[in-house]
Design a protein around this motif. Structure first.
Motif, PDB file in Angstrom:
ATOM      1  N   PRO A  83       0.845  -1.201   0.000  1.00  0.00           N
ATOM      2  CA  PRO A  83       0.000   0.000   0.000  1.00  0.00           C
ATOM      3  C   PRO A  83       0.877   1.248   0.000  1.00  0.00           C
ATOM      4  O   PRO A  83       1.880   1.290   0.719  1.00  0.00           O
ATOM      5  N   PRO A  84       0.549   2.256  -0.825  1.00  0.00           N
ATOM      6  CA  PRO A  84       1.378   3.456  -0.874  1.00  0.00           C
ATOM      7  C   PRO A  84       1.380   4.165   0.488  1.00  0.00           C
ATOM      8  O   PRO A  84       0.356   4.188   1.180  1.00  0.00           O
ATOM      9  N   ASN A  85       2.489   4.738   0.878  1.00  0.00           N
ATOM     10  CA  ASN A  85       2.645   5.448   2.157  1.00  0.00           C
ATOM     11  C   ASN A  85       2.591   4.548   3.393  1.00  0.00           C
ATOM     12  O   ASN A  85       2.324   5.012   4.494  1.00  0.00           O
ATOM     13  N   PHE A  86       2.815   3.245   3.218  1.00  0.00           N
ATOM     14  CA  PHE A  86       2.920   2.330   4.357  1.00  0.00           C
ATOM     15  C   PHE A  86       4.304   1.690   4.318  1.00  0.00           C
ATOM     16  O   PHE A  86       4.484   0.625   3.723  1.00  0.00           O
ATOM     17  N   PRO A  87       5.312   2.337   4.956  1.00  0.00           N
ATOM     18  CA  PRO A  87       6.669   1.807   4.873  1.00  0.00           C
ATOM     19  C   PRO A  87       6.784   0.413   5.484  1.00  0.00           C
ATOM     20  O   PRO A  87       6.120   0.112   6.483  1.00  0.00           O
ATOM     21  N   GLY A  88       7.623  -0.421   4.870  1.00  0.00           N
ATOM     22  CA  GLY A  88       7.909  -1.741   5.434  1.00  0.00           C
ATOM     23  C   GLY A  88       6.915  -2.823   5.054  1.00  0.00           C
ATOM     24  O   GLY A  88       7.030  -3.956   5.505  1.00  0.00           O
ATOM     25  N   TRP A  89       5.917  -2.488   4.225  1.00  0.00           N
ATOM     26  CA  TRP A  89       4.934  -3.506   3.844  1.00  0.00           C
ATOM     27  C   TRP A  89       5.384  -4.218   2.591  1.00  0.00           C
ATOM     28  O   TRP A  89       5.831  -3.595   1.635  1.00  0.00           O
ATOM     29  N   THR A  90       5.274  -5.522   2.587  1.00  0.00           N
ATOM     30  CA  THR A  90       5.370  -6.260   1.332  1.00  0.00           C
ATOM     31  C   THR A  90       3.974  -6.815   1.095  1.00  0.00           C
ATOM     32  O   THR A  90       3.140  -6.146   0.516  1.00  0.00           O
ATOM     33  N   VAL A  91       3.738  -8.036   1.600  1.00  0.00           N
ATOM     34  CA  VAL A  91       2.377  -8.569   1.563  1.00  0.00           C
ATOM     35  C   VAL A  91       1.969  -8.865   3.002  1.00  0.00           C
ATOM     36  O   VAL A  91       2.681  -9.562   3.722  1.00  0.00           O
ATOM     37  N   VAL A  92       0.852  -8.307   3.431  1.00  0.00           N
ATOM     38  CA  VAL A  92       0.385  -8.525   4.798  1.00  0.00           C
ATOM     39  C   VAL A  92      -1.029  -9.103   4.748  1.00  0.00           C
ATOM     40  O   VAL A  92      -1.906  -8.549   4.084  1.00  0.00           O
ATOM     41  N   TYR A  93      -1.211 -10.237   5.434  1.00  0.00           N
ATOM     42  CA  TYR A  93      -2.540 -10.860   5.466  1.00  0.00           C
ATOM     43  C   TYR A  93      -3.348 -10.247   6.603  1.00  0.00           C
ATOM     44  O   TYR A  93      -3.505 -10.817   7.676  1.00  0.00           O
ATOM     45  N   LEU A  94      -3.824  -9.057   6.303  1.00  0.00           N
ATOM     46  CA  LEU A  94      -4.435  -8.182   7.294  1.00  0.00           C
ATOM     47  C   LEU A  94      -5.640  -8.822   7.983  1.00  0.00           C
ATOM     48  O   LEU A  94      -5.768  -8.767   9.211  1.00  0.00           O
ATOM     49  N   ALA A  95      -6.521  -9.435   7.194  1.00  0.00           N
ATOM     50  CA  ALA A  95      -7.754  -9.977   7.769  1.00  0.00           C
ATOM     51  C   ALA A  95      -7.434 -11.073   8.782  1.00  0.00           C
ATOM     52  O   ALA A  95      -7.951 -11.077   9.900  1.00  0.00           O
TER      53      ALA A  95
END
Ligand SMILES: [Zn+2]
Length: 318
Positions: A83-95
């Motif tokens: 997600p743009p403007n979210f440093p350090g994210w690659t793929v996150v299984y948020l749910a």
């Protein structure tokens, strides 16, 4: 017993959340800073914190699930990618992560799809089983509703109408392609070509409103000038409507859909913009589609994020 869900609108600065009923009322809402700079696990904690707070204090019925609208791409397994403007994210299984902490069944989709699902269930799309959703903002989001369901495609990436090219020779887009409609009407691109054209139209009210500082141009300023009858500003919205209309004519032809619902900050430009989009699709789409083509405003406004995320849960269980 009445059923309720929690809709979560994950933004770069704030997480907004609310308890939503089956008819689209927000019973109570709250927000918390995202603090995206602290990384994905902190954002997961922040979401869980606001969800737990809403859930624990609610006594009027049962919360049956949580829906999250997230920026960036979301795959069919619920992986939120870069997600743009979210440093350090690659793929996150948020749910999955939020579900682990809150114990509530959780679903996630990208914010453009969520906006479409929200309009379908609670907004301008209730009367239209098939429509193209357009969100005009920093980027141009899209969602395709077919038979009242979102069309996600085989990997969850469908509906990227912002990257439909309207000019093979056009300006380079962030995505690497040329002439994408987003490269004309995405907020930054829009402000930049307007600033460029103002250099040869210095008498426009826009220049007066920003005190000559062309770096301050934003869509609401162009609207302000247009409302005061400024010819240049009116033409900007006509042009924006034309660009979006050219894209919509192709997308409508492709899907055999004759309704488009347009929301987002830039869409607040109102009648001039909508007249221009309508004229363009009517003159450019194939005849059977053009005859019935309409481009109408979204209805959920700044509640679109929470209501759409809520609608996502109701869609899952229906
Ligand atoms: Zn593009």
């Amino acid at each position: 017993m009445k059923k309720f869900v929690i809709g979560v609108d994950l933004g770069g600065t704030f997480i907004k959340a609310g308890i939503v009923d089956e008819t689209g009322n927000i019973i109570i809402e709250d927000s918390i800073p995202t603090e995206a700079e602290k990384g994905p696990s902190h954002v997961i904690e922040q979401i869980s914190k606001i969800v737990n707070k809403l859930n624990e204090n609610f006594e009027n019925g049962e919360i049956i699930g949580v829906g999250i609208g997230a920026p960036g791409q979301v795959d069919l397994q619920g992986g939120v990618k870069y997600p743009p403007n979210f440093p350090g994210w690659t793929v996150v299984y948020l749910a999955k992560e939020v579900e682990k902490i809150t114990g509530l069944k959780t679903t996630v989709d990208n914010d453009a799809n969520v906006a479409a699902i929200g309009e379908a269930k609670f907004g301008a799309g209730q009367k239209h089983p098939n429509f193209i959703m357009v969100t005009l903002g920093t980027g141009i989001g899209g969602g395709i509703i077919i038979n009242r369901k979102i069309y996600r495609g085989p990997t969850g990436g469908a509906g990227e109408i912002g990257h439909v090219s309207i000019n093979f020779d056009g300006p380079k887009c962030n995505c690497g392609n040329y002439g994408c409609v987003e490269a004309y009407v995405g907020q930054r691109y829009l402000s930049s070509w307007v600033a460029e054209e103002l250099k040869i139209n210095p008498n426009s009210k826009i220049v007066e409103i920003v005190n000559g500082d062309l770096s301050k141009i934003e869509p609401y300023i162009i609207s302000l000038a247009a409302e005061q009858g400024d010819e240049f500003a009116i033409n900007v919205w006509k042009k924006v409507g034309f660009y979006v209309g050219v894209m919509l004519a192709s997308v409508m032809n492709l899907f055999d859909i004759n309704v488009a619902i347009v929301g987002g900050g830039v869409a607040k430009a109102g009648k001039i913009l909508f007249d221009s989009m309508n004229e363009t699709v009517k003159s450019r789409a194939l005849k059977p589609i053009a005859e019935k083509a309409i481009v109408i405003p979204a209805q959920l406004g700044n509640k679109a994020g929470i209501l759409g995320a809520g609608a996502l849960v109701f869609e899952e269980i229906s």
